[in-house]
Design a protein around this motif. Structure first.
Motif: not given
Length: 256
Positions: A92, A95-97, A99, A250, A253-254
């Motif tokens: 997690a 994945l947020k940092k 691409s 999408s 990731k949120d």
């Protein structure tokens, strides 16, 4: 673009392969220790007893020969699926940092499990060569394994995406996998299930992969039509997995 993604996946697989047993004395040898031990146990301890009791075949080590492909195939499937479902949560922060897409992180453990599967089957084939002999039908194992890989990828992608929104999936899947193991003719002949609950075979997608493996190993039998069901099952799983991945990634990731 595609080349960069392939390189990223390759680097992930390479890193995971090296890091898993990096601090152990035997290192990557551990990848093949488990199948060798499993093969030894069922060959030495159970082979003669179970062959006679289940009436699988009158060949030497027939129960071991029957058991090898089913056990190894199920192990690859279940291990890969369990790891893939955990991947969105384990990665997690990354994945947020970066691409790199989620499916690349999903592919890494999947590829590793199927590399182990390939090594395991090779050991099984060596055992087969020693006790029975080999035939060209063994070549059909390769496309079957590829189809099982695609099936596992699609199903793993589907479950991993949904598990982000429905956390109970992570707890339910291990239980379902245990039930699936005993609902699949791996340690017993398919005829037992055909008599008691044939519907369980009809709705069990894994059975359509394992049955051809067993026929090739034990009876040296394979028909081109045996590819139909695995191909359909793999295609449906792959299409469903990627459809929901594209639709929900999408939001994934949120939520993470």
């Amino acid at each position: 673009m595609i080349k960069n993604k392939i390189i990223n996946i390759y680097q992930l697989v390479k890193f995971d392969l090296k890091s898993r047993y990096a601090k152990t004395g035997l290192g990557q040898i551990w990848y093949i220790v488990s199948p060798i031990v499993m093969l030894f146990i069922y060959t030495v301890i159970f082979s003669d007893f179970m062959s006679a009791r289940l009436g699988i075949s009158d060949q030497a080590y027939s129960y071991s020969i029957y058991l090898i492909p089913g056990l190894f195939a199920f192990s690859a499937f279940s291990s890969a699926l369990a790891i893939m479902i955990e991947t969105p949560f384990a990665k997690a922060g990354i994945l947020k940092k970066v691409s790199t897409p989620l499916y690349a992180f999903e592919l890494s453990p999947l590829i590793i499990q199927y590399i182990i599967f390939a090594f395991s089957m090779f050991i099984g084939i060596l055992f087969l060569a020693a006790v029975k002999g080999l035939s060209l039908n063994l070549l059909f194992l390769i496309p079957l394994m590829v189809l099982q890989f695609i099936f596992t990828f699609g199903l793993g992608l589907l479950f991993s995406v949904f598990s982000v929104f429905f956390r109970d999936i992570k707890e339910v899947v291990p239980i379902v996998l245990q039930l699936l193991f005993w609902a699949t003719p791996i340690v017993y002949p398919a005829e037992i299930m055909e008599k008691k609950a044939p519907i369980l075979l009809d709705i069990n997608p894994l059975y359509y992969f394992i049955k051809p493996y067993q026929n090739i190993f034990l009876f040296d039998e394979f028909k081109i039509s045996d590819f139909i069901a695995p191909f359909l099952v793999a295609s449906v799983a792959f299409l469903l997995g990627f459809y929901f991945y594209k639709k929900l990634i999408s939001a994934v990731k949120d939520v993470l």
